[in-house]
Design a protein around this motif. Structure first.
Motif, mmCIF file in Angstrom:
data_model
loop_
_atom_site.group_PDB
_atom_site.id
_atom_site.type_symbol
_atom_site.label_atom_id
_atom_site.label_comp_id
_atom_site.label_asym_id
_atom_site.label_seq_id
_atom_site.Cartn_x
_atom_site.Cartn_y
_atom_site.Cartn_z
ATOM 1 N N ASP A 54 -72.585 -49.307 26.174
ATOM 2 C CA ASP A 54 -72.544 -49.608 27.724
ATOM 3 C C ASP A 54 -71.061 -49.989 28.044
ATOM 4 N N ASN A 55 -70.164 -50.658 27.400
ATOM 5 C CA ASN A 55 -68.662 -50.676 27.417
ATOM 6 C C ASN A 55 -68.200 -49.407 27.700
ATOM 7 N N LYS A 58 -69.104 -48.139 31.189
ATOM 8 C CA LYS A 58 -68.579 -48.575 32.407
ATOM 9 C C LYS A 58 -67.005 -48.102 32.386
ATOM 10 N N LYS A 62 -65.343 -46.329 35.389
ATOM 11 C CA LYS A 62 -63.948 -46.656 36.013
ATOM 12 C C LYS A 62 -62.836 -45.781 35.854
#
Length: 175
Positions: A54-55, A58, A62
């Motif tokens: 998940d990190n 993300k 970005k």
């Protein structure tokens, strides 16, 4: 007494069986406890992996947004010099036509050099062979002096960035 003697060995067997059953039960409990610990460790590792993914997702999103913004900034920074030259040309009040023409030519040269820096190439010249992947034929003409499928006139040049066509050239094609 004979009956008592028979019962004693029977009690010993029951005690031995009970002890054996307890040992098996203890082994099973130990095995269950060990498997529960392994399951908990696996669940924790799985949860950590999901959190890391998940990190990563993300962070990747970005970074992609940042790359796009950075690319736009580089492009626009390169074009600011052209805008400055147009502003200078508009500020000149007392100038003749030849001076304006020369200024526009300088600005055009500046703009084409900026395009080259950014990797943008112009294409579409009269006399080239028509290619529907790069040219948009908006008119055709019968001209015996030109071969078939040759560009007779260019209304607006096409531009490409690498292999990507930004805008096809608008042309008149000879048939």
């Amino acid at each position: 007494m004979a009956k008592e003697k028979k019962e004693e060995p029977l009690n010993e067997d029951v005690t031995a069986d009970s002890a054996a059953e307890e040992a098996v039960t203890d082994e099973k409990a130990a095995k269950i406890s060990e498997l529960e610990k392994e399951l908990a460790a696996s669940k924790e590792a799985h949860i950590r992996t999901l959190a890391e993914y998940d990190n990563y997702r993300k962070r990747s999103t970005k970074e992609k947004e940042g790359i796009y913004a950075d690319a736009k900034a580089v492009c626009m920074t390169e074009l600011l010099g052209v805008v400055d030259n147009f502003e200078r040309a508009l500020d000149v009040k007392d100038s003749d036509f030849e001076s304006y023409k020369k200024g526009i030519e300088i600005i055009y040269t500046n703009l084409t050099e900026t395009f080259k820096k950014l990797g943008v190439e112009a294409f579409g010249e009269a006399g080239e062979e028509f290619d529907p992947n790069f040219h948009n034929g908006v008119m055709h003409v019968d001209d015996p002096e030109l071969a078939d499928n040759v560009i007779a006139e260019v209304f607006s040049k096409g531009y490409k960035l690498g292999d990507k066509v930004l805008r096809p050239a608008m042309v008149k094609v000879a048939n």
